[in-house]
Design an enzyme around this catalytic site. Structure first.
Site, PDB file in Angstrom:
ATOM      1  N   ASP A  28      -0.867   0.646  -3.231  1.00 42.83           N
ATOM      2  CA  ASP A  28      -1.502  -0.640  -3.514  1.00 42.83           C
ATOM      3  C   ASP A  28      -0.453  -1.727  -3.294  1.00 42.83           C
ATOM      4  OD1 ASP A  28      -4.097  -1.794  -5.041  1.00 42.83           O
ATOM      5  OD2 ASP A  28      -2.328  -2.938  -5.606  1.00 42.83           O
ATOM      6  N   GLU A  67      -6.686  -4.279  -1.505  1.00 42.11           N
ATOM      7  CA  GLU A  67      -5.335  -4.078  -0.972  1.00 42.11           C
ATOM      8  C   GLU A  67      -4.864  -2.646  -1.196  1.00 42.11           C
ATOM      9  OE1 GLU A  67      -4.838  -5.935  -5.112  1.00 42.11           O
ATOM     10  OE2 GLU A  67      -6.249  -5.995  -3.445  1.00 42.11           O
TER      11      GLU A  67
END
Length: 474
Positions: free
Chosen positions: A342, A385
């Protein structure tokens, strides 16, 4: 004349092609095809004439042959083969002129088509090719009519009726194979192994056509051929139609199969050849349409499986393929590194620079992931993301090196956004698998938790997961 169109199909030029070499190559191709035709001749005309289709196919597949020396070689090939079969020079030259002029006209017409049409990859490709072949057949027939009137005192009308049909059926039988033949360097499409039984049904229907002869027997193979067109790729269908069409023209023309028609009567010859033309034309058209449908389905499937922004696998597709890989047995020394990552502080990037800048960062990270993945490995965008990778790693050390390279590559990446440099780091949850997990879903949940532990531990770091078959946490 070569400037009329770019390379159409293969796009591969023949290196070092000299004028003499081009002349000899085309002459040899034409002579080989013409020899087959003249060997299959019968009382009224040749039963099968592949030379013109071979010439047109060669000119389309290798545009460098489309030069005056290439067409001179074609004329020489037609002329030489006729002379070998003891025709006089004037008559041989007339036939060579008719064939050369017809093939030149057909080639010029077909060079104007879209390359996808020439590969039979559009719904109406076969009909467009048919339309391009008709002018060539008519030009050859006009010259042939003059020949028949002058040399044989025959009927020009009869020639103009039978010659184009004979030309057209030979084109339709041979040319699609040459146009759909893949270049040796081309990557073959990944398709499931086609079943053999439709081809077996076609063979049985051909046997039935021979056993139950008569005018209608020529259409016996049509149902099986349609089944083949629905089952096989265009290239395979083209080969099957060529084999069937050639067999019909040769065996019927030479009287090897009796259909109750006198093949010395021109109008009956015309009728048989039109039947063979439809026997070939219909399956090729259906196969071409099926190829378009399959391509559209592949595009839809690809769009459904991939993230629209980055082009990576989306979450559903990644997890599906991951489950498939984890369901397979790992070979000895065939460990896997599974990485869940992430981007750190990504919301701040969006807030400070705007969402288009955030998208640019995501695309840059996706490019980095693609560079890390090799053949058979997986990378995907799980949403927002968050990304994931499945890499080959025979041991724990290899898995650590791969994960660290990825972390460092993302941290070193810089995105220039309207004069501002943006960079991001990633927190990674990782494990090294040496055997299959008992519960893949539980493993993925724990990987996600490990990723968040990496964030809580300071970000831009890797948290290794304890898991069955996984390396101990670093």
């Amino acid at each position: 004349m070569s400037s009329l169109a770019p390379p159409l199909l293969s796009g591969h030029a023949v290196p070092g092609m000299t004028t003499l070499r081009r002349f000899v190559l085309v002459a040899a191709l034409v002579a080989g095809g013409a020899m087959i035709g003249l060997l299959s001749r019968h009382a009224f005309s040749v039963a099968f004439w592949p030379a013109n289709a071979v010439l047109v196919g060669a000119m389309l597949r290798k545009p460098l042959l489309f030069r005056p020396s290439g067409w001179a070689g074609a004329f020489a090939g037609f002329l030489t083969t006729d002379l070998v079969f003891d025709r006089n020079v004037e008559l041989s030259a007339f036939f060579a002129l008719a064939n050369t002029a017809g093939t030149l006209t057909a080639t010029l017409a077909l060079r104007r088509l879209d390359p996808a049409d020439l590969r039979l990859e559009r719904v109406h490709s076969v009909l467009r090719i048919l339309a391009g072949l008709i002018p060539g057949c008519c030009v050859a027939a006009l010259i042939g009519a003059v020949l028949v009137v002058v040399e044989f005192h025959g009927s020009a009308a009869q020639t103009l009726l039978t010659w184009p049909a004979s030309e057209l059926v030979n084109y339709l039988v041979v040319l699609p194979v040459l146009l759909t033949l893949r270049h040796p360097d081309a990557q073959p499409p990944r398709i499931a192994e086609p079943p053999l039984w439709p081809a077996g049904a076609l063979a049985l229907s051909c046997v039935a056509a021979v056993q139950f002869d008569g005018p209608g027997s020529i259409m016996f193979p049509m149902p099986a051929l349609l089944l083949c067109a629905l089952t096989y790729p265009v290239a395979i269908t083209a080969v099957l139609t060529m084999l069937l069409g050639t067999g019909c023209l040769v065996t019927i023309g030479l009287g090897m199969v009796a259909i109750g028609q006198d093949m010395a009567i021109p109008r009956l010859v015309l009728s048989v050849r039109i039947a063979v033309a439809f026997l070939v034309l219909v399956p090729l058209t259906i196969s071409s349409a099926m190829a378009v449908q399959d391509a559209l389905l592949r595009q839809l499937r690809d769009a459904a499986d991939h993230d629209g922004l980055t082009g990576l696998l989306n979450r559903r597709a990644f997890e599906t393929r991951l489950q498939e890989r984890l369901a397979q047995h790992l070979p000895p020394g065939g460990g896997l590194a599974l990485l869940w990552l992430d981007l750190d502080h990504f919301k701040a990037i969006n807030d400070r620079h705007g969402h288009p800048a955030g998208d640019a960062v995501l695309c840059a990270v996706a490019d980095t992931l693609r560079g890390v993945c090799g053949p058979g490995e997986l990378c995907g965008r799980l949403g927002g993301e968050e990304f994931a990778l499945l890499l080959s790693a025979p041991d724990r050390a290899a898995a650590h090196r791969a994960a660290e390279r990825l972390r460092a590559a993302i941290g070193a990446q810089r995105v220039d956004w309207h004069g501002t440099t943006i960079h991001a780091t990633a927190s990674i949850g990782a494990c090294h698998l040496t055997r299959l997990p008992a519960d893949a879903a539980a493993l993925l949940r724990r990987l996600d938790e490990a990723m968040y532990r990496a964030k809580r531990g300071g970000r831009n770091r890797i948290e290794w997961l304890d898991a069955p078959g996984a390396a101990r946490a670093a």
